[in-house]
Design a protein around this motif. Structure first.
Motif, mmCIF file in Angstrom:
data_model
loop_
_atom_site.group_PDB
_atom_site.id
_atom_site.type_symbol
_atom_site.label_atom_id
_atom_site.label_comp_id
_atom_site.label_asym_id
_atom_site.label_seq_id
_atom_site.Cartn_x
_atom_site.Cartn_y
_atom_site.Cartn_z
ATOM 1 N N UNK A 49 0.811 -1.221 0.000
ATOM 2 C CA UNK A 49 0.000 0.000 0.000
ATOM 3 C C UNK A 49 0.841 1.265 0.000
ATOM 4 N N UNK A 50 2.054 1.214 0.555
ATOM 5 C CA UNK A 50 2.870 2.420 0.686
ATOM 6 C C UNK A 50 4.328 2.050 0.878
ATOM 7 N N UNK A 51 5.194 2.996 0.603
ATOM 8 C CA UNK A 51 6.623 2.790 0.809
ATOM 9 C C UNK A 51 7.243 4.065 1.351
ATOM 10 N N UNK A 52 8.075 3.920 2.370
ATOM 11 C CA UNK A 52 8.763 5.043 2.989
ATOM 12 C C UNK A 52 10.261 4.923 2.733
ATOM 13 N N UNK A 53 10.890 6.038 2.385
ATOM 14 C CA UNK A 53 12.332 6.081 2.139
ATOM 15 C C UNK A 53 12.932 7.220 2.952
ATOM 16 N N UNK A 54 14.113 6.977 3.519
ATOM 17 C CA UNK A 54 14.742 7.938 4.408
ATOM 18 C C UNK A 54 15.497 9.046 3.696
ATOM 19 N N UNK A 55 16.001 9.981 4.503
ATOM 20 C CA UNK A 55 16.764 11.134 4.013
ATOM 21 C C UNK A 55 18.030 11.266 4.859
ATOM 22 N N UNK A 56 19.176 11.083 4.228
ATOM 23 C CA UNK A 56 20.460 11.196 4.919
ATOM 24 C C UNK A 56 21.466 11.864 3.990
ATOM 25 N N UNK A 57 22.296 12.706 4.543
ATOM 26 C CA UNK A 57 23.233 13.474 3.732
ATOM 27 C C UNK A 57 24.677 13.006 3.864
ATOM 28 N N UNK A 58 25.075 12.529 5.043
ATOM 29 C CA UNK A 58 26.499 12.319 5.309
ATOM 30 C C UNK A 58 26.807 10.883 5.709
ATOM 31 N N UNK A 59 26.270 9.914 4.975
ATOM 32 C CA UNK A 59 26.544 8.508 5.273
ATOM 33 C C UNK A 59 26.604 7.704 3.988
ATOM 34 N N UNK A 60 27.662 6.944 3.812
ATOM 35 C CA UNK A 60 27.773 6.070 2.647
ATOM 36 C C UNK A 60 26.942 4.799 2.806
ATOM 37 N N UNK A 61 26.460 4.524 4.003
ATOM 38 C CA UNK A 61 25.559 3.385 4.186
ATOM 39 C C UNK A 61 24.126 3.758 3.834
ATOM 40 N N UNK A 62 23.795 5.050 3.949
ATOM 41 C CA UNK A 62 22.438 5.533 3.672
ATOM 42 C C UNK A 62 22.571 6.713 2.708
ATOM 43 N N UNK A 64 20.585 8.203 0.202
ATOM 44 C CA UNK A 64 19.534 8.980 -0.465
ATOM 45 C C UNK A 64 19.399 10.302 0.267
ATOM 46 N N UNK A 65 19.878 11.357 -0.355
ATOM 47 C CA UNK A 65 19.837 12.685 0.254
ATOM 48 C C UNK A 65 18.512 13.386 -0.003
ATOM 49 N N UNK A 84 6.058 7.756 0.823
ATOM 50 C CA UNK A 84 6.220 8.465 2.087
ATOM 51 C C UNK A 84 7.679 8.739 2.379
ATOM 52 N N UNK A 85 7.943 9.876 2.981
ATOM 53 C CA UNK A 85 9.302 10.179 3.416
ATOM 54 C C UNK A 85 9.490 9.610 4.815
ATOM 55 N N UNK A 86 10.629 8.962 4.985
ATOM 56 C CA UNK A 86 10.862 8.319 6.270
ATOM 57 C C UNK A 86 12.234 8.623 6.843
ATOM 58 N N UNK A 87 12.506 9.886 7.093
ATOM 59 C CA UNK A 87 11.621 11.039 7.149
ATOM 60 C C UNK A 87 12.330 12.254 6.552
ATOM 61 N N UNK A 88 11.548 13.366 6.384
ATOM 62 C CA UNK A 88 12.162 14.660 6.151
ATOM 63 C C UNK A 88 12.620 15.196 7.503
ATOM 64 N N UNK A 89 13.930 15.388 7.658
ATOM 65 C CA UNK A 89 14.471 15.860 8.929
ATOM 66 C C UNK A 89 14.367 17.386 8.952
#
Length: 380
Positions: A49-62, A64-65, A84-89
């Motif tokens: 039904x839905x998918x959430x993707x995170x927001x990270x700027x300074x990590x090579x493990x995560x 997606x900025x 869905x954003x998981x999450x907008x910081x």
């Protein structure tokens, strides 16, 4: 809240996907972005039904900025799923930028957007953006949300003044050309707002209940703390004279479904696979940053030195054949109460066929039976 308190509540448990996403830092950037897009497209095809993707700027493990930019690349390939954003910081971004970008994306996806927000949790991001004070981040999040909603609910002139940001727009307004006007979201008055929950007895859960936001309980901690999230959320709803509805509660868990129990056990035993790297990261994170290893211990009284990555995996991961996974999901629901959406956590596809098949088995074999169980138990 037991069955007698759920009269009239929708009981069909939905299946969603929550992914940071998290990959080994040695992997090629373009390759993991392709993999993450494939996971979203597959989830759509399987009826998630839905998918959430995170927001990270300074990590090579995560890596997606910008989750909105990422989702924009799969809107046409995934025509039904909600994004869905998981999450907008929010403490890390000016509210004017967030308001404009979210409104644009909500139109691009024709209202299939859930605005997941949070105060930030990655230590390197918080340092880089100079927002390391935890109490200040909570205040900034509330201020940012209020400004974003004010922008969406009105037209210029704008005069929004807070502790962290000021938005003033009065001189550069040309009514005949709509210069100075901010775009409004496709969904009116705005997309649904969701708040991520991590800490036991989360104060954020109460805020979500008070403000009518969607509560999302993360997968990073032992399930014994999930019940507290719902209780604090219900308290917030009641304080705002709002009936708490468990259908809105999202619960994320790490799930691996394989054809046989033995196949899942063999994968979990591998100390070099993607899940092992994932939980080694969180063992480090909870010991160095938060000083909260108790959150991921199978037993909170366990000595720190006894907490191995293998012990964390065994306690955190719901794994096995469809029958065994179903039993574990039923036990989870019996323990924490009814919830509306199960969010399967996305992981590094170190074995692509295994993880694709896991999504397929969960969607097609496990969830139909889990939904029947949920409906039957609430009708008793």
């Amino acid at each position: 809240m037991r069955a007698e308190g759920l009269q009239g509540v929708a009981v069909s448990v939905q299946l969603g996907l929550f992914t940071m996403p998290f990959h080994h830092p040695s992997r090629d950037y373009a390759a993991i972005l392709d993999e993450d897009r494939e996971a979203v497209v597959l989830a759509d095809a399987l009826g998630f039904s839905e998918t959430f993707v995170g927001e990270h700027f300074t990590s090579w493990s995560e890596r997606i900025a910008d989750p909105l930019m990422f989702f924009s690349t799969v809107i046409e390939q995934a025509p039904a799923i909600r994004f869905g954003t998981g999450v907008l910081n929010l403490p890390q971004m000016h509210p004017l930028i967030v308001a404009g970008r979210v409104a644009q994306f909500d139109h691009l996806c024709r209202g299939r957007f859930i605005m997941g927000i949070g105060p930030g949790g990655l230590v390197s991001d918080m340092e880089a953006f100079a927002v390391t004070d935890a109490e200040a981040r909570v205040r900034m999040l509330a201020e940012a949300v209020d400004m974003i909603l004010a922008i969406w609910s009105g037209d210029p002139p704008y005069d929004l003044r807070g502790t962290s940001w000021t938005i003033s727009l009065k001189d550069g307004v040309w009514p005949d050309f709509k210069v100075g006007w901010m775009p409004k979201p496709y969904q009116r008055p705005h997309p649904p707002i969701a708040l991520s929950l991590v800490t036991p007895n989360s104060a954020s859960a109460r805020v979500a209940g008070e403000r009518g936001w969607i509560p999302i309980s993360g997968n990073f901690f032992n399930r014994r703390y999930l019940r507290g999230h719902w209780e604090r959320y219900a308290e917030g709803c009641e304080a705002a004279d709002r009936r708490p509805d468990p259908a809105v509660w999202r619960v994320a868990r790490c799930i691996l479904v394989t054809d046989t129990d033995a196949e899942a056990d063999e994968y979990l035993a591998d100390s070099t696979n993607g899940l092992s790297y994932y939980y080694s990261f969180f063992r480090h994170s909870f010991s160095v940053g938060r000083k909260a290893l108790f959150m991921i211990k199978p037993d909170p009284e366990m000595p720190d030195e006894a907490l191995t990555v293998d012990a964390i995996k065994r306690a955190q991961v719901i794994a096995g054949s469809p029958a065994r996974v179903l039993d574990q999901l039923v036990a989870l629901r019996d323990e924490i109460g009814h919830f509306g959406t199960l969010l399967m956590t996305g992981h590094d596809w170190d074995q692509p066929a295994l993880w694709r098949h896991s999504m397929e088995l969960l969607a097609r074999d496990v969830m139909p039976r889990f939904r029947r169980h949920a409906a039957a138990t609430l009708q008793r």
